[in-house]
Structure formats: C-alpha cells, structure tokens
Design a protein around this motif. Structure first.
Motif, short mmCIF file in Angstrom:
data_model
loop_
_atom_site.label_atom_id
_atom_site.label_comp_id
_atom_site.label_asym_id
_atom_site.label_seq_id
_atom_site.Cartn_x
_atom_site.Cartn_y
_atom_site.Cartn_z
N GLU A 185 38.38 -99.44 92.25
CA GLU A 185 38.99 -100.23 91.18
C GLU A 185 37.88 -100.95 90.44
O GLU A 185 36.86 -101.32 91.03
CB GLU A 185 39.97 -101.25 91.77
N TRP A 186 38.09 -101.19 89.13
CA TRP A 186 37.07 -101.88 88.35
C TRP A 186 36.82 -103.27 88.90
O TRP A 186 35.72 -103.82 88.74
CB TRP A 186 37.48 -101.94 86.88
N SER A 187 37.80 -103.86 89.56
CA SER A 187 37.61 -105.19 90.14
C SER A 187 36.58 -105.18 91.28
O SER A 187 36.06 -106.22 91.66
CB SER A 187 38.94 -105.74 90.65
N GLN A 188 36.27 -104.01 91.83
CA GLN A 188 35.30 -103.88 92.91
C GLN A 188 33.86 -103.81 92.40
O GLN A 188 32.92 -103.81 93.21
CB GLN A 188 35.57 -102.62 93.74
N LEU A 189 33.67 -103.77 91.10
CA LEU A 189 32.32 -103.65 90.55
C LEU A 189 31.43 -104.81 90.99
O LEU A 189 30.23 -104.64 91.17
CB LEU A 189 32.37 -103.54 89.02
N GLY A 190 32.02 -105.98 91.20
CA GLY A 190 31.26 -107.13 91.69
C GLY A 190 30.66 -106.88 93.07
O GLY A 190 29.61 -107.42 93.41
N GLN A 191 31.32 -106.06 93.88
CA GLN A 191 30.79 -105.71 95.19
C GLN A 191 29.86 -104.50 95.12
O GLN A 191 28.97 -104.35 95.96
CB GLN A 191 31.93 -105.39 96.15
N LEU A 192 30.07 -103.65 94.16
CA LEU A 192 29.29 -102.41 94.07
C LEU A 192 28.07 -102.53 93.16
O LEU A 192 27.40 -101.54 92.92
CB LEU A 192 30.20 -101.28 93.56
N ILE B 225 38.10 -89.17 81.67
CA ILE B 225 37.04 -88.18 81.45
C ILE B 225 35.79 -88.75 80.78
O ILE B 225 34.74 -88.09 80.76
CB ILE B 225 37.63 -87.00 80.64
N TRP B 226 35.82 -89.97 80.25
CA TRP B 226 34.70 -90.47 79.46
C TRP B 226 33.35 -90.45 80.18
O TRP B 226 32.33 -90.23 79.53
CB TRP B 226 35.01 -91.86 78.90
N PRO B 227 33.26 -90.62 81.52
CA PRO B 227 31.93 -90.55 82.15
C PRO B 227 31.28 -89.16 82.05
O PRO B 227 30.07 -89.03 82.25
CB PRO B 227 32.20 -90.91 83.61
N LEU C 114 23.44 -90.08 87.24
CA LEU C 114 23.95 -90.88 88.36
C LEU C 114 24.90 -91.98 87.91
O LEU C 114 25.91 -92.25 88.58
CB LEU C 114 22.78 -91.46 89.16
N VAL C 115 24.63 -92.62 86.78
CA VAL C 115 25.55 -93.65 86.27
C VAL C 115 26.88 -92.99 85.90
O VAL C 115 27.96 -93.53 86.20
CB VAL C 115 24.95 -94.41 85.06
N GLY C 116 26.83 -91.82 85.27
CA GLY C 116 28.06 -91.10 84.93
C GLY C 116 28.87 -90.75 86.17
O GLY C 116 30.09 -90.93 86.20
N LEU C 117 28.20 -90.25 87.21
CA LEU C 117 28.91 -89.92 88.45
C LEU C 117 29.50 -91.16 89.10
O LEU C 117 30.63 -91.14 89.61
CB LEU C 117 27.96 -89.20 89.41
N PHE C 118 28.75 -92.26 89.06
CA PHE C 118 29.25 -93.53 89.61
C PHE C 118 30.50 -93.98 88.86
O PHE C 118 31.51 -94.36 89.47
CB PHE C 118 28.15 -94.58 89.55
N PHE C 119 30.46 -93.93 87.52
CA PHE C 119 31.61 -94.35 86.74
C PHE C 119 32.80 -93.41 86.92
O PHE C 119 33.95 -93.83 86.78
CB PHE C 119 31.25 -94.48 85.26
N PHE C 120 32.55 -92.15 87.25
CA PHE C 120 33.66 -91.25 87.57
C PHE C 120 34.45 -91.78 88.77
O PHE C 120 35.66 -91.60 88.84
CB PHE C 120 33.17 -89.83 87.87
N GLY C 121 33.75 -92.43 89.70
CA GLY C 121 34.44 -93.01 90.84
C GLY C 121 35.49 -94.02 90.42
O GLY C 121 36.55 -94.14 91.05
N PHE C 122 35.24 -94.74 89.34
CA PHE C 122 36.21 -95.71 88.82
C PHE C 122 37.29 -95.02 88.01
O PHE C 122 38.47 -95.30 88.17
CB PHE C 122 35.51 -96.77 87.97
N SER C 123 36.87 -94.15 87.10
CA SER C 123 37.85 -93.54 86.20
C SER C 123 38.80 -92.60 86.93
O SER C 123 39.92 -92.38 86.49
CB SER C 123 37.14 -92.80 85.05
N LEU C 124 38.38 -92.05 88.06
CA LEU C 124 39.25 -91.15 88.83
C LEU C 124 39.99 -91.88 89.95
O LEU C 124 40.75 -91.26 90.69
CB LEU C 124 38.43 -90.00 89.40
#
Length: 168
Positions: A82-89, A33-35, A68-78
């Motif tokens: 995966e956080w490992s995909q951040l290098g691609q995203l 829920i943090w985002p 928008l950053v919060g919504l983007f981070f929700f994609g990871f937290s939910l």
C-alpha cells in the motif's frame, strides 16, 4: 550509414514498446501500468549502452536506477504494498542507488573506487534502514551511524591514494 540504420531500429522498437504499453494500459488501467514507462526507459538506457559504440557509463547508472525504481513502484500499483507503507519502505531507495552505483563502477573503464564506495555505503544505509524499520536490529545501534561516515571517508581516502599512486 550504420548509425542511421541503428537509429531506425531504435525508433521502431520504441514505437512497438509504446504501442504495447498503451494496449496493456487500455486493458488493465493506467493506475496499474504507469511504472512500465520507468522499466522501459531503464531497459532502453541499458540497451543503448550495450548496443552502441559510445559506451557512456552514465547510461548504466540511469538504466539500472530507472529499471529498479519502476519495478519497485509496480509493487505498489499492483497491490503488493500500500502507498501508506512507503514510510517503512524508504530504505529501498538507497538500496537502488547503491546497486546503480555498483553497476556504474563495473561499467567504468577506469574503475573508480570512490564510485564503488558510494554504492556500498548506500547499500549499507538501505539494509540498515530496513533492518531498523522492521525491528530486526535494535534502534539503539543506529546511534552509531557516524561510523558509516567514517567508513565512507576511509573508502574515499583509499580510492584517492590509489589514484595518486597509479599516476606516479
């Protein structure tokens, strides 16, 4: 008097929002829920811009970016990514910046073309980055990235010339 009442309303809404966030966090966990705090902060900035007479354009930039950053981070937290995909995203961040600058441009009373230019350039960098990262565009094309600098320079030059012409 009106300002005091508006402050009280904002305080009440903030406490209700925090209370809801804490209840939801207790139910689903802080790690998911943090985002929400970024989203609520962004919405707060946007509401403050819309509901106050000050009309500080910076609130629009901050509001859109935080939302928008919060919504983007929700994609990871939910679990959508995966956080490992951040290098691609990573190109999502210039996209968010581009959208925030374009929103700032439309909020400005004196529509600064330079702001729009920066927003468009950031948006182009984000789109190009996603296209290259996901193999939609050959990476050989990326060696022409200095053309983007030329485009930004042209936009900045035109904006400056328009401002000078407007003053005369």
């Amino acid at each position: 008097m009106e300002r005091d009442r508006l402050g009280t309303v904002w305080a009440g809404l903030a406490l209700i929002g925090l209370g809801i966030a804490f209840v939801v966090a207790q139910l689903v966990g802080w790690d998911r829920i943090w985002p929400l705090f970024l989203v609520l902060g962004g919405l707060g900035f946007l509401a403050s811009y819309l509901l106050t007479g000050a009309k500080d354009e910076g609130l629009v930039f901050l509001g859109v970016a935080a939302l928008l950053v919060g919504l983007f981070f929700f994609g990871f937290s939910l679990g959508f990514w995966e956080w490992s995909q951040l290098g691609q995203l990573w190109p999502v961040f210039p996209l968010i910046g581009g959208v925030a600058f374009v929103a700032l441009f439309f909020a400005q009373r004196t529509r600064d073309v330079g702001t729009l230019g920066v927003g468009c350039a950031a948006f182009i960098v984000g789109i190009a980055g996603l296209a290259i990262t996901y193999g939609l565009v050959a990476s050989e094309i990326w060696r022409f990235w200095p053309l983007l600098l030329i485009l930004i320079g042209i936009i900045s030059l035109v904006g400056g010339l328009l401002r000078v012409a407007r003053r005369q």
